[in-house]
Motif scaffolding. Structure first.
Motif, mmCIF file in Angstrom:
data_model
loop_
_atom_site.group_PDB
_atom_site.id
_atom_site.type_symbol
_atom_site.label_atom_id
_atom_site.label_comp_id
_atom_site.label_asym_id
_atom_site.label_seq_id
_atom_site.Cartn_x
_atom_site.Cartn_y
_atom_site.Cartn_z
ATOM 1 N N ASP A 35 0.832 -1.189 0.000
ATOM 2 C CA ASP A 35 0.000 0.000 0.000
ATOM 3 C C ASP A 35 0.875 1.252 0.000
ATOM 4 O OD1 ASP A 35 0.947 0.344 2.590
ATOM 5 O OD2 ASP A 35 -0.917 -0.284 3.553
ATOM 6 N N SER A 36 0.254 2.417 0.150
ATOM 7 C CA SER A 36 0.987 3.681 0.076
ATOM 8 C C SER A 36 1.950 3.879 1.235
ATOM 9 C CB SER A 36 0.002 4.853 0.029
ATOM 10 O OG SER A 36 -0.819 4.866 1.193
ATOM 11 N N GLN A 37 1.836 3.053 2.283
ATOM 12 C CA GLN A 37 2.749 3.122 3.417
ATOM 13 C C GLN A 37 3.791 2.007 3.386
ATOM 14 O OE1 GLN A 37 2.482 5.758 5.501
ATOM 15 N NE2 GLN A 37 0.843 6.411 4.106
ATOM 16 N N SER A 38 3.957 1.371 2.228
ATOM 17 C CA SER A 38 4.928 0.279 2.036
ATOM 18 C C SER A 38 4.609 -0.942 2.884
ATOM 19 C CB SER A 38 6.359 0.753 2.338
ATOM 20 O OG SER A 38 6.769 1.738 1.422
ATOM 21 N N VAL A 59 10.978 1.010 -3.367
ATOM 22 C CA VAL A 59 9.528 1.124 -3.224
ATOM 23 C C VAL A 59 9.153 2.545 -2.820
ATOM 24 C CG1 VAL A 59 7.532 0.351 -1.902
ATOM 25 C CG2 VAL A 59 9.214 -1.310 -2.694
ATOM 26 N N LEU A 107 6.697 5.143 -4.862
ATOM 27 C CA LEU A 107 5.523 5.727 -4.228
ATOM 28 C C LEU A 107 5.571 7.253 -4.257
ATOM 29 C CD1 LEU A 107 5.126 3.376 -1.131
ATOM 30 C CD2 LEU A 107 3.686 3.433 -3.171
ATOM 31 N N ASP A 108 6.781 7.817 -4.301
ATOM 32 C CA ASP A 108 6.929 9.274 -4.344
ATOM 33 C C ASP A 108 6.665 9.847 -5.731
ATOM 34 O OD1 ASP A 108 7.467 9.597 -1.672
ATOM 35 O OD2 ASP A 108 9.646 9.498 -1.914
ATOM 36 N N GLY A 142 6.080 7.775 -8.813
ATOM 37 C CA GLY A 142 5.321 6.957 -9.755
ATOM 38 C C GLY A 142 6.130 6.346 -10.875
ATOM 39 N N ALA A 168 4.209 1.523 -9.837
ATOM 40 C CA ALA A 168 3.193 2.205 -9.022
ATOM 41 C C ALA A 168 1.793 1.702 -9.360
ATOM 42 C CB ALA A 168 3.267 3.712 -9.242
ATOM 43 N N ILE A 177 -1.236 7.894 -6.326
ATOM 44 C CA ILE A 177 -0.456 6.672 -6.141
ATOM 45 C C ILE A 177 -0.897 6.028 -4.837
ATOM 46 C CG2 ILE A 177 1.846 5.694 -5.865
ATOM 47 C CD1 ILE A 177 2.917 8.080 -7.457
ATOM 48 N N GLY A 230 -0.210 2.599 -4.059
ATOM 49 C CA GLY A 230 0.582 1.423 -3.718
ATOM 50 C C GLY A 230 1.569 1.097 -4.818
ATOM 51 N N ALA A 231 2.132 -0.092 -4.745
ATOM 52 C CA ALA A 231 3.113 -0.518 -5.747
ATOM 53 C C ALA A 231 3.076 -2.029 -5.896
ATOM 54 C CB ALA A 231 4.523 -0.056 -5.364
#
Length: 438
Positions: free
Chosen positions: A151-154, A204, A208-209, A211, A233, A241, A243-244
C-alpha cells in the motif's frame, strides 16, 4: 425494470402488511413476511430474495442484526434495516453487518424505493468486484514469478504463492507488515534478500513518491541464480499513487521469452495508465502526455487542448441511477475515442470530465474538431439523451511552458460554455502577453 423480490422481516403484522402493499404497488415482489429469525431463514431457503427489509427488534432469541448477519453469510443477500431505533449502540452493531441501507420508521415510499434500488445495485457491483478480485488472485497464483503488492505506506497487502516460496513468508504472516520483512527471509530461504538487498525499501519509497517504475537484476550468491525485478506504481482513477507492485522473476534459464516479459510489462503499464470504467487513458497518463507535449510546444509544435464536461450528469445519476451514469460515461468516452484522429489523445480527466489533446493543429482547426465531437456526443440516446460542454485553447509559447496555466485557460473556457447554456464549444479568451520574458 426487473421485478425484484423482497423478504420483509417485521414482527408487527400491521406494519408488515403496509410495507408489503407499498412494495407491491412500487412493482416489487414482496413475496413473504417473517416475524422471527427462524421464519426468515425458512422463507429465504424457499426463495432467495433480491433484498431483505429487516426490522431490528423481532420475535425470538435472535434480533434483526444477528439475523441479518446470518442471512448475508448464508444467502449473500443485501440487507436494508427498517427500524424505529437510532441510538448509537444499535447503529454501531448494525454497521458491523455491513448493511446496504438504514431507514427510520415511518418511511416514505420514495425513500424505500431509493434504498432498495441502491442496495441491489451496490450488491451487484460488490459481486462483480469479488469476481474480478477472484480472477486477479487466480491470475497471480498461476504465475511462476513472485508478485508482492504494497500500500501507500509500504505495507504488504498481497503475495502470490511464488513470492511465498521466494521469501519463506506466508501471506497471512506478512500482510500488514513493512516491506522490510522481505529482507528477513526465514531460515534456508535467501533468494529475495540476496537479489534485492537492502535497496528494496528505498526503491519502493521512490516509486511511491514519483510513480516512476524501477527495474534491476541481481544474483543469489550461494546458488548463482539470477533474478530480475521491477517496482511499478498502482494508481487510482484520479491519479493518486495508492501502492506498488513488486515483480520478481528468475531469469537464470530465461523462463520467459522476451515477448512474454514485454507483454507482462505492457499489461502492468496499461493497468497503471488506463481508466478502468471507460477504457481511455486516466488522469496520470494525461499529465505525463501534457508534460511531454508542452515541452514540444515550446519548441514550436502546434497543439490544442479541449476539456469536456458531461451536462447535468448529476441528473442522470439521481434520475436513472449510478449504473446509468456509468453507462453514459462509457458512451461519451467511446464517442470521443472513435471520432478523433490517430495522433490525438483522449483521457478521463476526472468524474464526468474528459480531455482531448489535438496534435499538429491550430486553434481554429481544434475548434472545428471539437465541434464534431460535441455533435457525436449529442447523438447519444442510451441510457438517455447526453450532451457535453467544451472549452478549447491552442497552445502558444506565451504560456512559457506553464502547463497548469494552460489548463486553467481551457478550464475557464469550459466554465463559460457551461454558464452560457451548455452543449456548446467555447474558445479560450485568455491571452498571454507575447512580450513577456520566460
Amino acid at each position: 425494470m426487473p421485478k425484484y423480490s423482497v423478504l420483509i422481516v417485521e414482527d408487527e403484522r400491521i406494519v408488515a402488511m403496509d410495507l408489503q402493499q407499498i412494495l407491491n404497488s412500487l412493482g416489487y415482489d414482496a413475496y413473504a413476511v417473517a416475524s422471527s429469525a427462524n421464519e426468515a431463514f425458512a422463507r429465504a431457503s424457499e426463495k432467495c430474495p433480491d433484498v431483505v427489509l429487516m426490522d431490528i427488534r423481532i420475535k425470538g432469541q435472535l434480533d434483526g442484526i444477528r439475523t441479518a448477519a446470518i442471512l448475508r453469510e448464508k444467502f449473500d443477500v443485501p440487507i436494508v434495516y427498517l427500524t424505529a431505533h437510532a441510538d448509537d449502540s444499535t447503529i454501531a452493531r448494525a454497521k458491523k453487518t455491513t448493511p446496504h441501507g438504514y431507514l427510520l420508521k415511518p418511511v416514505k415510499s420514495t425513500e424505500l424505493k431509493s434504498a432498495i434500488e441502491v442496495s441491489i445495485y451496490r450488491h451487484e457491483m460488490e459481486k462483480d468486484l469479488r469476481a474480478r478480485e477472484a480472477l486477479f488472485r487466480d491470475t497471480l497464483e498461476s504465475l511462476q514469478d513472485g508478485i508482492v503488492t504494497v500500500d501507500s505506506q509500504s505495507r504488504i497487502v498481497q503475495m502470490n504463492t511464488a513470492a511465498e516460496g521466494l521469501t519463506g513468508w506466508r501471506q497471512a504472516e506478512a500482510k500488514g507488515k513493512s516491506i522490510e520483512l522481505l529482507l528477513c527471509p526465514k531460515a534456508g530461504v535467501g533468494r529475495i534478500a540476496a537479489t534485492l538487498g537492502t535497496e528494496l525499501p528505498d526503491l519502493v519509497g521512490a516509486v511511491l513518491d514519483d510513480g516512476l517504475t524501477r527495474h534491476g537484476e541481481g544474483t543469489e550468491g550461494p546458488t548463482g541464480r539470477s533474478f530480475g525485478y521491477s517496482v511499478t506504481a498502482i494508481v487510482d482513477h484520479v491519479g493518486r499513487i495508492v501502492g506498488a507492485v513488486i515483480h520478481v522473476h528468475d531469469i537464470t534459464e530465461q523462463r520467459r521469452s522476451d515477448v512474454e516479459i514485454r507483454v507482462l510489462h505492457e499489461h502492468l503499464t496499461e493497468l497503471a495508465t488506463t481508466d478502468e470504467l471507460t477504457g481511455v487513458a486516466n488522469y496520470r497518463a494525461f499529465k505525463e502526455r501534457l508534460k511531454q507535449i508542452v515541452a514540444e510546444g515550446e519548441r514550436g509544435r502546434a497543439f490544442a487542448l479541449a476539456l469536456c464536461d458531461v451536462d447535468d450528469f448529476k441528473r442522470i445519476n439521481d434520475g436513472l441511477g449510478h449504473q446509468a451514469g456509468d453507462q453514459a460515461l462509457v458512451k461519451v468516452a467511446r464517442a470521443l475515442k472513435d471520432n478523433v484522429r490517430e495522433t490525438d489523445f483522449v483521457a478521463r480527466y476526472g468524474g464526468d470530465e474528459f480531455c482531448v489533446l489535438f496534435t499538429d493543429v491550430g486553434e481554429d482547426a481544434a475548434v472545428a474538431l471539437t465541434e464534431r465531437l460535441r455533435q457525436c456526443i449529442a447523438a447519444i440516446r442510451e441510457p438517455c439523451l447526453v450532451t457535453a460542454s467544451f472549452g478549447v485553447c491552442g497552445y502558444s509559447t506565451s504560456f512559457h511552458g506553464d502547463a497548469a496555466a494552460f489548463v486553467d485557460a481551457v478550464d475557464a473556457a469550459l466554465y463559460r460554455s457551461k454558464h452560457e447554456g451548455r452543449n456548446r464549444v467555447e474558445l479560450s479568451s485568455s491571452v498571454q502577453a507575447d512580450t513577456q520574458t520566460a
